[in-house]
Design a protein around this motif. Structure first.
Motif, short mmCIF file in Angstrom:
data_model
loop_
_atom_site.label_atom_id
_atom_site.label_comp_id
_atom_site.label_asym_id
_atom_site.label_seq_id
_atom_site.Cartn_x
_atom_site.Cartn_y
_atom_site.Cartn_z
N ILE A 1 -39.35 17.81 -49.06
CA ILE A 1 -38.59 17.85 -47.81
C ILE A 1 -39.17 16.84 -46.84
O ILE A 1 -40.29 16.35 -47.02
CB ILE A 1 -38.57 19.25 -47.17
N ASN A 2 -38.41 16.56 -45.79
CA ASN A 2 -38.86 15.70 -44.73
C ASN A 2 -38.29 16.21 -43.42
O ASN A 2 -37.54 17.18 -43.41
CB ASN A 2 -38.45 14.25 -44.99
N ILE A 3 -38.62 15.54 -42.33
CA ILE A 3 -38.17 15.96 -41.00
C ILE A 3 -37.45 14.77 -40.36
O ILE A 3 -37.98 13.66 -40.36
CB ILE A 3 -39.36 16.39 -40.13
N ASP A 4 -36.24 15.02 -39.83
CA ASP A 4 -35.51 13.93 -39.19
C ASP A 4 -35.95 13.77 -37.73
O ASP A 4 -36.82 14.49 -37.24
CB ASP A 4 -33.99 14.12 -39.32
N LYS A 5 -35.36 12.82 -37.03
CA LYS A 5 -35.75 12.51 -35.65
C LYS A 5 -35.48 13.66 -34.68
O LYS A 5 -36.07 13.72 -33.60
CB LYS A 5 -35.03 11.25 -35.17
N LYS A 6 -34.60 14.57 -35.06
CA LYS A 6 -34.28 15.72 -34.21
C LYS A 6 -35.18 16.92 -34.51
O LYS A 6 -35.03 17.97 -33.91
CB LYS A 6 -32.82 16.12 -34.38
N GLY A 7 -36.08 16.78 -35.48
CA GLY A 7 -36.98 17.87 -35.83
C GLY A 7 -36.42 18.83 -36.85
O GLY A 7 -36.94 19.93 -37.03
N ARG A 8 -35.34 18.44 -37.54
CA ARG A 8 -34.73 19.30 -38.55
C ARG A 8 -35.31 18.99 -39.93
O ARG A 8 -35.61 17.84 -40.24
CB ARG A 8 -33.22 19.11 -38.57
N LEU A 9 -35.42 20.01 -40.73
CA LEU A 9 -35.87 19.85 -42.11
C LEU A 9 -34.68 19.44 -42.98
O LEU A 9 -33.57 19.91 -42.77
CB LEU A 9 -36.41 21.18 -42.65
#
Length: 86
Positions: free
Chosen positions: A73-81
């Protein structure tokens, strides 16, 4: 309970980071905030008694850390997984 990554004869799949991580991955069809993931885990898995083990939020975050560490998994610029691999 100690932190286990993989299940063994003393640790059920639902009590391992590997098992909880699988549940988390199944919930990430779209980018999702960690709080929403947690709420969905409680509502869809614990309340419906699909898993026997009601893990703590800390252990849930350990599973997310595990998934991030292995690159699942990773985290986008909005803080979502989101799932890094499909």
């Amino acid at each position: 309970m100690g932190c286990r990554i993989l299940p063994n004869k003393h640790t059920e799949m639902s009590k391992s980071l590997f098992g909880i991580g699988g549940i988390i991955l199944s919930m990430l069809n779209t980018p999702t905030y960690i709080e929403t993931c947690w709420d969905n885990y409680i509502k869809d898995y614990i309340d419906k008694k699909i898993v026997k083990y009601n893990c703590t939020f800390d252990y849930f975050v350990f599973a997310i850390d595990y998934l991030y560490t292995i690159g699942a998994i990773n985290i986008d610029k909005k803080g979502r997984l989101y799932r890094e691999i499909n």
